[in-house]
Design an enzyme around this catalytic site. Structure first.
Site, mmCIF file in Angstrom:
data_model
loop_
_atom_site.group_PDB
_atom_site.id
_atom_site.type_symbol
_atom_site.label_atom_id
_atom_site.label_comp_id
_atom_site.label_asym_id
_atom_site.label_seq_id
_atom_site.Cartn_x
_atom_site.Cartn_y
_atom_site.Cartn_z
ATOM 1 N N ASN A 48 0.857 -1.176 0.000
ATOM 2 C CA ASN A 48 0.000 0.000 0.000
ATOM 3 C C ASN A 48 0.898 1.232 0.000
ATOM 4 O OD1 ASN A 48 -1.574 2.235 1.181
ATOM 5 N ND2 ASN A 48 -3.195 0.710 1.343
ATOM 6 N N HIS A 59 -3.678 1.334 -3.453
ATOM 7 C CA HIS A 59 -3.805 0.181 -2.557
ATOM 8 C C HIS A 59 -2.847 -0.917 -3.011
ATOM 9 C CE1 HIS A 59 -7.953 0.891 -0.491
ATOM 10 N NE2 HIS A 59 -7.215 1.995 -0.517
ATOM 11 N N GLU A 61 -3.060 -4.087 -4.012
ATOM 12 C CA GLU A 61 -3.257 -4.865 -5.242
ATOM 13 C C GLU A 61 -2.856 -4.047 -6.460
ATOM 14 O OE1 GLU A 61 -5.999 -6.483 -2.080
ATOM 15 O OE2 GLU A 61 -5.377 -4.497 -2.736
ATOM 16 N N CYS A 86 -10.472 -4.827 -0.502
ATOM 17 C CA CYS A 86 -11.607 -3.907 -0.424
ATOM 18 C C CYS A 86 -12.402 -3.986 -1.732
ATOM 19 C CB CYS A 86 -11.105 -2.486 -0.182
ATOM 20 S SG CYS A 86 -10.246 -1.762 -1.603
ATOM 21 N N ASP A 149 -7.984 5.302 4.729
ATOM 22 C CA ASP A 149 -7.650 4.278 3.745
ATOM 23 C C ASP A 149 -8.882 3.517 3.269
ATOM 24 O OD1 ASP A 149 -5.365 3.016 2.313
ATOM 25 O OD2 ASP A 149 -6.111 1.213 3.300
#
Length: 152
Positions: A48, A59, A61, A86, A149
């Protein structure tokens, strides 16, 4: 007399994700890491970078996929992440047709497992205590950053 077996060797791809999370934490960021692997070999990792780069969509990913460059396909990969994805990152996993996600923990964030599974993604949750402890400590120590976040 029976002897206890040695614990199984740690998965190198998951360990790469965990190390990336620790790197983010050491930089003052959100302690979440990811690794993208093909045939058990890590092809990219990331963490992140939202705080470090001032980028609201950086983020974990996204970071790992950015590091992977432009492969023709993700259909033979596994994404390892220390925290449940998320909604935004779930969309990215679905968009790029990543078939399998291995998650370190989902106690501190539920994630979007139902959506992933509804789109055919195989989701494995390890419930890794190191990941739980790292996130709980961070969330307790940095409630405002954590809320930011996850857009709360």
């Amino acid at each position: 007399m029976s002897r206890e077996e040695d614990p199984p060797a740690a998965d190198p791809a998951f360990e790469a994700a965990y190390q990336a999370a620790q790197k983010s934490l050491s930089e003052g960021g959100i302690p979440v890491g990811a690794a993208l692997a093909r045939d058990g070999v890590v092809i990219a990792s990331g963490h992140n970078e939202r705080i470090q780069n001032g980028d609201p969509i950086a983020h974990v990913e996204m970071s790992a996929l950015r590091a992977a460059g432009r492969p023709k396909s993700y259909r033979d990969t596994t994404l390892y992440t220390t925290l449940a994805p998320c909604a935004m990152c779930t969309g990215t996993i679905i968009q790029f047709k990543i078939p399998r996600v291995v998650v370190g923990e989902a106690r501190t964030l539920d994630g979007e497992f139902d959506l992933l599974r509804s789109r055919g993604v195989d989701v494995v949750v390890l419930d890794d205590q190191r990941c739980v402890d790292m996130m709980r400590t961070f969330q307790y120590s940095n409630p405002d950053l954590w809320a930011e976040d996850i857009a709360e």
